[in-house]
Design a protein around this motif. Structure first.
Motif, PDB file in Angstrom:
ATOM      1  N   LEU A 136       3.713  19.046 -12.623  1.00  0.00           N
ATOM      2  CA  LEU A 136       4.779  19.832 -13.241  1.00  0.00           C
ATOM      3  C   LEU A 136       4.577  19.957 -14.742  1.00  0.00           C
ATOM      4  O   LEU A 136       4.883  20.975 -15.358  1.00  0.00           O
ATOM      5  CB  LEU A 136       6.141  19.201 -12.945  1.00  0.00           C
ATOM      6  CG  LEU A 136       6.602  19.253 -11.483  1.00  0.00           C
ATOM      7  CD1 LEU A 136       7.883  18.454 -11.304  1.00  0.00           C
ATOM      8  CD2 LEU A 136       6.796  20.692 -11.028  1.00  0.00           C
ATOM      9  N   THR A 137       4.038  18.886 -15.357  1.00  0.00           N
ATOM     10  CA  THR A 137       3.821  18.897 -16.805  1.00  0.00           C
ATOM     11  C   THR A 137       2.609  19.732 -17.175  1.00  0.00           C
ATOM     12  O   THR A 137       2.627  20.466 -18.163  1.00  0.00           O
ATOM     13  CB  THR A 137       3.625  17.461 -17.329  1.00  0.00           C
ATOM     14  OG1 THR A 137       4.771  16.688 -16.974  1.00  0.00           O
ATOM     15  CG2 THR A 137       3.453  17.453 -18.834  1.00  0.00           C
ATOM     16  N   LEU A 138       1.542  19.633 -16.383  1.00  0.00           N
ATOM     17  CA  LEU A 138       0.281  20.281 -16.730  1.00  0.00           C
ATOM     18  C   LEU A 138       0.130  21.659 -16.102  1.00  0.00           C
ATOM     19  O   LEU A 138      -0.960  22.212 -16.103  1.00  0.00           O
ATOM     20  CB  LEU A 138      -0.895  19.395 -16.294  1.00  0.00           C
ATOM     21  CG  LEU A 138      -0.893  17.974 -16.866  1.00  0.00           C
ATOM     22  CD1 LEU A 138      -2.100  17.211 -16.372  1.00  0.00           C
ATOM     23  CD2 LEU A 138      -0.866  18.013 -18.389  1.00  0.00           C
ATOM     24  N   ALA A 166       0.830  -1.212   0.000  1.00  0.00           N
ATOM     25  CA  ALA A 166       0.000   0.000   0.000  1.00  0.00           C
ATOM     26  C   ALA A 166       0.862   1.258   0.000  1.00  0.00           C
ATOM     27  O   ALA A 166       0.592   2.226  -0.726  1.00  0.00           O
ATOM     28  CB  ALA A 166      -0.935  -0.008   1.205  1.00  0.00           C
ATOM     29  N   ALA A 167       1.930   1.266   0.819  1.00  0.00           N
ATOM     30  CA  ALA A 167       2.819   2.428   0.866  1.00  0.00           C
ATOM     31  C   ALA A 167       3.523   2.642  -0.470  1.00  0.00           C
ATOM     32  O   ALA A 167       3.676   3.784  -0.930  1.00  0.00           O
ATOM     33  CB  ALA A 167       3.844   2.254   1.985  1.00  0.00           C
ATOM     34  N   SER A 168       3.918   1.549  -1.115  1.00  0.00           N
ATOM     35  CA  SER A 168       4.562   1.663  -2.432  1.00  0.00           C
ATOM     36  C   SER A 168       3.594   2.230  -3.468  1.00  0.00           C
ATOM     37  O   SER A 168       3.972   3.066  -4.293  1.00  0.00           O
ATOM     38  CB  SER A 168       5.073   0.289  -2.880  1.00  0.00           C
ATOM     39  OG  SER A 168       6.021  -0.217  -1.963  1.00  0.00           O
ATOM     40  N   ALA A 169       2.324   1.777  -3.415  1.00  0.00           N
ATOM     41  CA  ALA A 169       1.319   2.271  -4.359  1.00  0.00           C
ATOM     42  C   ALA A 169       1.061   3.758  -4.144  1.00  0.00           C
ATOM     43  O   ALA A 169       0.964   4.533  -5.102  1.00  0.00           O
ATOM     44  CB  ALA A 169       0.025   1.472  -4.213  1.00  0.00           C
ATOM     45  N   MET A 216       3.607  10.148  -9.599  1.00  0.00           N
ATOM     46  CA  MET A 216       2.915  10.412 -10.866  1.00  0.00           C
ATOM     47  C   MET A 216       2.166  11.732 -10.797  1.00  0.00           C
ATOM     48  O   MET A 216       2.145  12.497 -11.769  1.00  0.00           O
ATOM     49  CB  MET A 216       1.959   9.265 -11.191  1.00  0.00           C
ATOM     50  CG  MET A 216       2.648   7.960 -11.555  1.00  0.00           C
ATOM     51  SD  MET A 216       1.476   6.616 -11.853  1.00  0.00           S
ATOM     52  CE  MET A 216       0.535   7.291 -13.225  1.00  0.00           C
ATOM     53  N   ALA A 217       1.540  12.031  -9.647  1.00  0.00           N
ATOM     54  CA  ALA A 217       0.813  13.288  -9.497  1.00  0.00           C
ATOM     55  C   ALA A 217       1.746  14.476  -9.594  1.00  0.00           C
ATOM     56  O   ALA A 217       1.420  15.497 -10.217  1.00  0.00           O
ATOM     57  CB  ALA A 217       0.062  13.298  -8.157  1.00  0.00           C
TER      58      ALA A 217
END
Length: 202
Positions: free
Chosen positions: A50-52, A34-37, A44-45
């Motif tokens: 940064l991209t959007l 769960a912590a890894s997810a 990813m967020a």
């Protein structure tokens, strides 16, 4: 009397402890997964954020020419202006909608220019033009001997960003350019070129 286990060294209490140990290991494994997810989703967020999150576009007044069509000391002010819109983002398209220029020249409010049709802009510059005029006769503003004439040009409209298939919500855009005419004593006043505009996104 029933036989509980065939191992004299293994009591029911030992079985319960083994089950608890196994259950604890499974919980720890689930917590690690769960912590890894969560960490992956957070990474990813951050990357998407940064991209959007594109940098705001910039505008500058490339050139403008004001003239007074005078009759007996009164006349109509005509203004032709060219602006440069700059999109600094390599991966985001700027989508403009309903852009319209407004201006005041020598304290006289000019009628708003016709809206610019919607368009999109990749990274780089685009030149926009606007033609404005006073809606009523005004005292000639370019007579000789006058001090430099102030021009305020304001560009208003809506802005969205497009990255791949993602399109942002619409936001208000305003760019204001304030400058002074170089030749207020001439029939046609050439306005200072390459005037940087103040851009606000709401």
């Amino acid at each position: 009397m029933s036989l509980i286990t065939d191992d004299p060294d293994r009591s029911p209490r030992d079985c319960v402890a083994a089950r608890r140990h196994h259950s604890g290991r499974r919980r720890r494994r689930l917590l690690i997964v769960a912590a890894s997810a969560v960490a992956l989703l957070l990474a990813m967020a951050i990357i998407l954020w940064l991209t959007l999150l594109p940098s705001s576009p910039r505008f500058r007044l490339l050139s403008a020419t004001a003239s007074t069509n005078a009759t007996g000391g009164m006349g109509t002010v005509l203004l032709d202006a060219a602006l440069v819109a700059h999109n600094p983002n390599a991966h985001a398209l700027a989508l403009y909608d309903g852009l319209r220029a407004r201006a005041s020249y020598a304290g006289l409010e000019l009628a708003a220019a016709a809206p610019i049709p919607p368009f999109q802009q990749a990274q780089g510059d685009i030149v926009l033009s606007a033609a404005l005029s006073s809606s009523s006769a005004a005292e000639e503003t370019t007579a000789g001997g006058r001090s430099p004439t102030l021009l305020t040009l304001r560009l208003e409209g809506r802005l969205r960003w497009k990255v791949a298939v993602w399109v942002s919500s619409s936001r208000t855009l305003a760019a204001e350019c304030v400058t002074a005419a170089i030749s207020p004593s001439q029939p046609r006043a050439v306005v200072v070129q390459d005037c940087q505009c103040a851009t606000t996104i709401g």
